[in-house]
Design an enzyme around this catalytic site. Sequence first.
Site, PDB file in Angstrom:
ATOM      1  N   HIS A 175       0.834  -1.209   0.000  1.00  0.00           N
ATOM      2  CA  HIS A 175       0.000   0.000   0.000  1.00  0.00           C
ATOM      3  C   HIS A 175       0.865   1.255   0.000  1.00  0.00           C
ATOM      4  O   HIS A 175       2.045   1.221   0.343  1.00  0.00           O
ATOM      5  CB  HIS A 175      -0.923   0.034   1.223  1.00  0.00           C
ATOM      6  CG  HIS A 175      -0.191   0.120   2.529  1.00  0.00           C
ATOM      7  ND1 HIS A 175       0.498  -0.932   3.085  1.00  0.00           N
ATOM      8  CD2 HIS A 175      -0.009   1.164   3.382  1.00  0.00           C
ATOM      9  CE1 HIS A 175       1.056  -0.558   4.222  1.00  0.00           C
ATOM     10  NE2 HIS A 175       0.770   0.727   4.422  1.00  0.00           N
TER      11      HIS A 175
ATOM     12  N   ASP B 268       0.494   4.992   1.936  1.00  0.00           N
ATOM     13  CA  ASP B 268      -0.253   5.314   3.158  1.00  0.00           C
ATOM     14  C   ASP B 268      -1.489   6.179   2.919  1.00  0.00           C
ATOM     15  O   ASP B 268      -1.426   7.191   2.212  1.00  0.00           O
ATOM     16  CB  ASP B 268       0.674   5.977   4.179  1.00  0.00           C
ATOM     17  CG  ASP B 268       1.582   4.938   4.827  1.00  0.00           C
ATOM     18  OD1 ASP B 268       1.134   3.797   5.020  1.00  0.00           O
ATOM     19  OD2 ASP B 268       2.745   5.270   5.116  1.00  0.00           O
TER      20      ASP B 268
ATOM     21  N   HIS C   1       4.682   0.091   0.155  1.00  0.00           N
ATOM     22  CA  HIS C   1       5.468  -0.695   1.104  1.00  0.00           C
ATOM     23  C   HIS C   1       4.627  -1.809   1.700  1.00  0.00           C
ATOM     24  O   HIS C   1       3.391  -1.790   1.598  1.00  0.00           O
ATOM     25  CB  HIS C   1       6.056   0.199   2.204  1.00  0.00           C
ATOM     26  CG  HIS C   1       5.027   0.999   2.941  1.00  0.00           C
ATOM     27  ND1 HIS C   1       4.460   2.142   2.429  1.00  0.00           N
ATOM     28  CD2 HIS C   1       4.439   0.804   4.156  1.00  0.00           C
ATOM     29  CE1 HIS C   1       3.588   2.627   3.282  1.00  0.00           C
ATOM     30  NE2 HIS C   1       3.540   1.824   4.345  1.00  0.00           N
TER      31      HIS C   1
ATOM     32  N   ARG D 168       5.560   6.240  14.287  1.00  0.00           N
ATOM     33  CA  ARG D 168       5.201   6.571  12.898  1.00  0.00           C
ATOM     34  C   ARG D 168       4.542   7.938  12.827  1.00  0.00           C
ATOM     35  O   ARG D 168       3.641   8.244  13.604  1.00  0.00           O
ATOM     36  CB  ARG D 168       4.234   5.498  12.402  1.00  0.00           C
ATOM     37  CG  ARG D 168       3.739   5.647  10.977  1.00  0.00           C
ATOM     38  CD  ARG D 168       2.723   4.547  10.756  1.00  0.00           C
ATOM     39  NE  ARG D 168       2.158   4.510   9.440  1.00  0.00           N
ATOM     40  CZ  ARG D 168       1.226   5.340   8.990  1.00  0.00           C
ATOM     41  NH1 ARG D 168       0.765   6.309   9.756  1.00  0.00           N
ATOM     42  NH2 ARG D 168       0.740   5.186   7.772  1.00  0.00           N
TER      43      ARG D 168
END
Length: 279
Positions: free
Chosen positions: A97, A99, A255, A270
Amino acid sequence: MMPRIAPLAGALGAEILGVDLLNLDAQGWEDVHRAFLQYSVLAIREQKLEPADIMRVGAKFGEPCHYPFVTGMDGYPFIFEVVKEPEEKKNFGGAWHSDTAYLKQPPLATLLYAVETPSHGGDTLFTSTYAAYDALSEGVRKVVDTLIGVNSAELKYGGGRTAMHQKIGGMKVHDTDNADQYVSEHPVARTHPETGRKALYASRSHTTHFKGMTEEESAPLLNFLFQHQTRPEFTCRVRWAPGTLTVWDNRCTQHNAVNDYHGQRRRMRRLTVGAQIPQ
Ligand code: SIN
């Protein structure tokens, strides 16, 4: 301080060595930014970053963005911890995907900082969606150039909402029942605003169909693109160690967090930055 850059693979990815991001001068940041545009994924080694430092580094790439389904850290609402405990089986982000493609303005970059890593495994795979676009035949490029993808947070292929529903360990997950309300339409071939290069922008995790077509009608070409864009020669792999900060460009990469470390803890922080409408 001049960063040392060591490419990770042919298509994308580089390690950045010998820098201290907290004491980087203007020239150093220019070098990092140029490397970011050239390699799309930077694994910056041996950093010591508290949450406030991650915010400071993130600000060099863009304004912070909210992630809709996980509560941020106390005092740092834009940063959340991606945790897999030793007893958990599902991981977060374990499918290809880019993000939050289901947002109207997805983040241009994600920063992921490793706090605790397994002794081995738990790597993250990246693929260059520039390379994938460039490798298409002219005929298919002409078709994808006209298509709009419908992207939804109601993840169907594992790794996201499905995993989060079952995930009660280290992460503070909320609101996943509203995931089907996060839907956005974006070009399937987007143009990177800084490099001018085209990149594929459709993923197995988020893209349900093409605008104006049914899911059934969209599936053959979408499935081809999903397979095609993860060909090994378009990918690189980041092996983590505590203190590695990886910054990736969501406009030209996807990723996939490899879930191969059951029984060990992995804990990352994150942050996403730079909301931008894909063009
Ligand atoms: C993510 O998909 O944002 C997380 C990736 C990872 O944990 O490696």
